[in-house]
Write a protein that holds these residues in place. Structure first.
Motif, PDB file in Angstrom:
ATOM      1  N   ALA A 135       0.944  -1.118   0.195  1.00 55.41           N
ATOM      2  CA  ALA A 135       0.338   0.022  -0.074  1.00 55.41           C
ATOM      3  C   ALA A 135       1.591   1.147  -0.625  1.00 55.41           C
ATOM      4  N   PRO A 136       0.482   2.344  -0.812  1.00 56.53           N
ATOM      5  CA  PRO A 136       1.140   3.399  -0.425  1.00 56.53           C
ATOM      6  C   PRO A 136       1.313   4.606   1.228  1.00 56.53           C
ATOM      7  N   GLU A 137       1.924   5.145   1.489  1.00 60.23           N
ATOM      8  CA  GLU A 137       2.227   5.658   2.536  1.00 60.23           C
ATOM      9  C   GLU A 137       0.877   7.040   2.333  1.00 60.23           C
ATOM     10  N   VAL A 138       0.681   6.713   3.139  1.00 64.34           N
ATOM     11  CA  VAL A 138      -1.077   7.918   3.133  1.00 64.34           C
ATOM     12  C   VAL A 138      -0.606   9.130   3.858  1.00 64.34           C
ATOM     13  N   HIS A 139      -0.462   9.888   3.268  1.00 63.68           N
ATOM     14  CA  HIS A 139      -0.325  11.334   4.409  1.00 63.68           C
ATOM     15  C   HIS A 139      -1.567  11.308   5.201  1.00 63.68           C
ATOM     16  N   MET A 140      -1.017  12.115   6.268  1.00 60.98           N
ATOM     17  CA  MET A 140      -1.547  12.450   7.692  1.00 60.98           C
ATOM     18  C   MET A 140      -1.273  14.169   8.303  1.00 60.98           C
ATOM     19  N   VAL A 141      -2.064  14.200   7.983  1.00 61.13           N
ATOM     20  CA  VAL A 141      -2.762  15.946   8.179  1.00 61.13           C
ATOM     21  C   VAL A 141      -2.575  15.803   9.393  1.00 61.13           C
ATOM     22  N   GLN A 142      -1.590  17.358   9.790  1.00 66.56           N
ATOM     23  CA  GLN A 142      -1.426  17.328  11.006  1.00 66.56           C
ATOM     24  C   GLN A 142      -0.948  19.129  10.928  1.00 66.56           C
ATOM     25  N   LEU A 143      -1.791  19.773  11.991  1.00 68.71           N
ATOM     26  CA  LEU A 143      -1.472  21.315  12.273  1.00 68.71           C
ATOM     27  C   LEU A 143      -0.689  21.238  13.364  1.00 68.71           C
ATOM     28  N   PRO A 193     -13.524  11.057  -1.833  1.00 72.28           N
ATOM     29  CA  PRO A 193     -11.928  12.147  -1.243  1.00 72.28           C
ATOM     30  C   PRO A 193     -11.876  11.219   0.032  1.00 72.28           C
ATOM     31  N   GLY A 194     -10.617  10.713   0.022  1.00 70.60           N
ATOM     32  CA  GLY A 194     -10.628  10.231   1.554  1.00 70.60           C
ATOM     33  C   GLY A 194      -9.766  10.834   2.246  1.00 70.60           C
ATOM     34  N   ILE A 195      -9.722  10.784   3.703  1.00 69.48           N
ATOM     35  CA  ILE A 195      -8.886  12.204   3.573  1.00 69.48           C
ATOM     36  C   ILE A 195      -8.101  10.956   5.194  1.00 69.48           C
ATOM     37  N   ARG A 196      -6.334  10.997   5.958  1.00 74.40           N
ATOM     38  CA  ARG A 196      -6.329  11.086   7.377  1.00 74.40           C
ATOM     39  C   ARG A 196      -5.889  11.716   8.118  1.00 74.40           C
ATOM     40  N   VAL A 197      -5.955  12.353   8.811  1.00 80.72           N
ATOM     41  CA  VAL A 197      -6.125  13.459  10.011  1.00 80.72           C
ATOM     42  C   VAL A 197      -5.621  12.973  10.959  1.00 80.72           C
ATOM     43  N   GLY A 211      -5.807  12.606  14.758  1.00 78.81           N
ATOM     44  CA  GLY A 211      -6.866  12.731  15.820  1.00 78.81           C
ATOM     45  C   GLY A 211      -7.174  12.961  16.964  1.00 78.81           C
ATOM     46  N   ASN A 212      -5.834  13.585  17.267  1.00 74.18           N
ATOM     47  CA  ASN A 212      -5.533  14.266  18.616  1.00 74.18           C
ATOM     48  C   ASN A 212      -4.622  15.090  18.417  1.00 74.18           C
ATOM     49  N   ASP A 213      -4.907  15.517  17.274  1.00 75.23           N
ATOM     50  CA  ASP A 213      -4.880  17.665  16.835  1.00 75.23           C
ATOM     51  C   ASP A 213      -6.437  17.802  16.754  1.00 75.23           C
ATOM     52  N   VAL A 214      -6.617  18.602  17.752  1.00 77.47           N
ATOM     53  CA  VAL A 214      -8.327  19.251  17.634  1.00 77.47           C
ATOM     54  C   VAL A 214      -8.185  20.274  15.879  1.00 77.47           C
ATOM     55  N   LEU A 215      -6.653  20.897  16.099  1.00 72.93           N
ATOM     56  CA  LEU A 215      -6.530  22.035  14.448  1.00 72.93           C
ATOM     57  C   LEU A 215      -7.141  21.062  13.512  1.00 72.93           C
ATOM     58  N   ALA A 216      -6.572  19.928  13.364  1.00 72.25           N
ATOM     59  CA  ALA A 216      -6.580  19.412  12.265  1.00 72.25           C
ATOM     60  C   ALA A 216      -8.176  19.058  11.887  1.00 72.25           C
ATOM     61  N   VAL A 217      -8.233  18.632  12.754  1.00 69.62           N
ATOM     62  CA  VAL A 217      -9.179  17.723  12.978  1.00 69.62           C
ATOM     63  C   VAL A 217     -10.359  18.439  12.663  1.00 69.62           C
ATOM     64  N   HIS A 218     -10.658  19.704  13.174  1.00 69.84           N
ATOM     65  CA  HIS A 218     -11.704  20.832  12.496  1.00 69.84           C
ATOM     66  C   HIS A 218     -10.879  20.821  11.692  1.00 69.84           C
ATOM     67  N   ALA A 219     -10.407  21.294  10.763  1.00 65.61           N
ATOM     68  CA  ALA A 219      -9.993  21.602   9.743  1.00 65.61           C
ATOM     69  C   ALA A 219     -10.561  20.964   8.738  1.00 65.61           C
ATOM     70  N   VAL A 220      -9.925  19.987   8.801  1.00 66.00           N
ATOM     71  CA  VAL A 220     -10.521  18.976   7.997  1.00 66.00           C
ATOM     72  C   VAL A 220     -12.107  18.220   7.914  1.00 66.00           C
ATOM     73  N   SER A 221     -12.458  18.794   9.202  1.00 61.55           N
ATOM     74  CA  SER A 221     -14.657  18.380   8.997  1.00 61.55           C
ATOM     75  C   SER A 221     -14.992  18.994   8.349  1.00 61.55           C
ATOM     76  N   GLN A 222     -14.299  20.908   8.876  1.00 65.10           N
ATOM     77  CA  GLN A 222     -14.700  21.694   7.836  1.00 65.10           C
ATOM     78  C   GLN A 222     -14.888  21.386   6.472  1.00 65.10           C
ATOM     79  N   TRP A 223     -14.221  21.633   5.665  1.00 59.06           N
ATOM     80  CA  TRP A 223     -13.623  21.261   4.766  1.00 59.06           C
ATOM     81  C   TRP A 223     -14.340  19.752   4.036  1.00 59.06           C
ATOM     82  N   ALA A 224     -14.501  18.205   5.467  1.00 60.98           N
ATOM     83  CA  ALA A 224     -15.619  17.558   3.956  1.00 60.98           C
ATOM     84  C   ALA A 224     -16.926  18.150   4.434  1.00 60.98           C
TER      85      ALA A 224
END
Length: 412
Positions: A37-45, A258-262, A264-277
């Motif tokens: 499987a390809p490496e998955v980018h994880m959104v972290q702010l 679309p699928g996004i891995r974020v 999940g312990n970064d509340v700022l990243a979760v909030h941003a990704v959820s808003q986008w979605a």
């Protein structure tokens, strides 16, 4: 030869043995590599040291957040952790039949819950206490289900937060159906406010056929739904790499959305990704899968003992990624909070705990006749016959009248 073939077969079987494999996500990374499987980018702010990082797509969402919003993230995470502690204590003291802890997953729930709009509709599993808080649900009402006196505890129409679902993954089907209803309402009334549905489930539930079926329908009809998977690494005692040989987020591509891995312990990243979605879904662009990479620090439920299947070293490594500590570090560095802020939150938490305990102890057992009355909309002769049998049975005890009075809080 027979023994050799058996040894080879056994070596190829996945294992859920409680062994000395490395902590954290090393096992999952190994499984992904073996599967090609390809490496998955994880959104972290915001990293575990409280440092901000830039992401071209999601960092702009941080510009929408003022200081009070950032403080509200911490306040909600601390509140729901205190709630979790008090509910666990109530269960241990026999006041709740069962409890489902969420400690460690606060950022995934508060970040996503605060990203939703009032017109959005939320379908939870049985662990989304933090999301319930962000939607304005009275936390004491959540405990009615776990005290065993209600099938729900609150009216979903008041907050657009559905009742908890104890059967794994069923809510994903309900969510897609609801989202398709929203889609059709908008088609018939162009002036209606666009809305989306968010369906929560765990990595364990992702193995259920209901999730597959819901994603097929969501993709086929471009339903305005966000699938929010909290990958807390353990489906009770089964690790995530045994459940899926590829990253869960990669499944979205198979359905065509679309699928996004974020983080999940970064509340700022979760909030941003959820808003986008959610914006993506509301705009008519179709569904999104979010995989929040987090960790269940406690037990699956209060009936579970995680020491039987995982190492303390794994838990310790994830404690270092505590979402509350991470945000506190950032807020202090930016001089957005002081000691009085945290003291106030602790005081509010103690007040909440007192309210929860008082409210729980005041909950009385409903009259058994109400359960029989809710089976059908109109009286049914078989149900009536069964109720009469129950009443005769209860009346056969010498202290029947006193027992009924006690269960009903002293009321005749």
């Amino acid at each position: 030869m027979r023994r050799a073939r058996r040894d080879v077969a056994e070596a190829q079987l996945p294992t859920t043995e409680f062994d000395l494999t490395g902590p954290d996500d090393a096992r999952e990374a190994l499984a992904e590599a073996e599967a090609g499987a390809p490496e998955v980018h994880m959104v972290q702010l915001l990293d575990e040291h409280g440092n901000l990082h830039h992401d071209g797509t999601f960092s702009p969402y941080l510009q929408r957040l003022d200081a009070e919003k950032l403080r509200s993230f911490y306040r909600d995470m601390a509140t729901i952790r205190r709630f979790d502690q008090e509910a666990t204590a109530l269960q241990r003291q026999g006041e709740l039949a069962l409890w489902v802890p969420l400690t460690g997953q606060e950022a995934a729930q508060i970040g996503s819950g605060q990203a939703s709009e009032p017109q959005d509709y939320i379908f939870p599993t049985y662990r989304e206490h933090g999301v319930a808080l962000t939607r304005g649900v009275d936390l004491a009402q959540l405990l009615r289900l776990f005290r065993g006196i209600s099938h729900g505890g609150w009216n979903p129409k008041d907050t657009n937060f559905h009742l908890y679902t104890l059967v794994l993954a069923v809510q994903t089907l309900h969510a897609v159906g609801y989202a398709m209803g929203i889609q059709r309402d908008l088609a018939s009334d162009p002036d209606a406010v666009p809305a989306a549905v968010m369906a929560y489930f765990g990595d364990g539930a992702s193995s259920e056929g209901d999730v597959h079926e819901s994603m097929v329908f969501a993709a086929s009809f471009q339903a305005p739904v966000v699938f929010f998977c909290q990958n807390n690494h353990w489906a009770i005692s089964v690790p995530s790499e045994v459940q899926s040989r590829v990253p869960l987020v990669n499944r979205a591509a198979g359905y065509g959305f679309p699928g996004i891995r974020v983080d999940g312990n970064d509340v700022l990243a979760v909030h941003a990704v959820s808003q986008w979605a959610l914006e993506h879904a509301r705009s008519g662009a179709g569904p999104v899968l979010i995989e929040a990479f987090t960790y269940r620090l406690g037990a699956h439920t209060t009936a579970d003992d995680p020491t039987k299947y995982r190492l303390a070293a794994e838990e310790d490594k994830w404690r270092a990624k505590d979402p509350l500590v991470r945000l506190e570090t950032y807020l202090r560095k930016e001089n957005l909070v002081d000691d009085a802020f945290f003291a106030g939150i602790r005081a509010d938490g103690d007040e909440l705990a007192g309210y929860l305990r008082k409210a729980t102890l005041a909950m009385t057992v409903p009259d058994i006749r109400a359960s029989f009355a809710q089976v059908y909309a109109q009286a049914h002769p078989l149900v009536t016959e069964e109720l009469e049998w129950v009443e005769r049975y209860q009346a056969s005890f010498p202290d029947a009248a006193e027992s009924v009075d006690e269960r009903n809080g002293g009321a005749a």
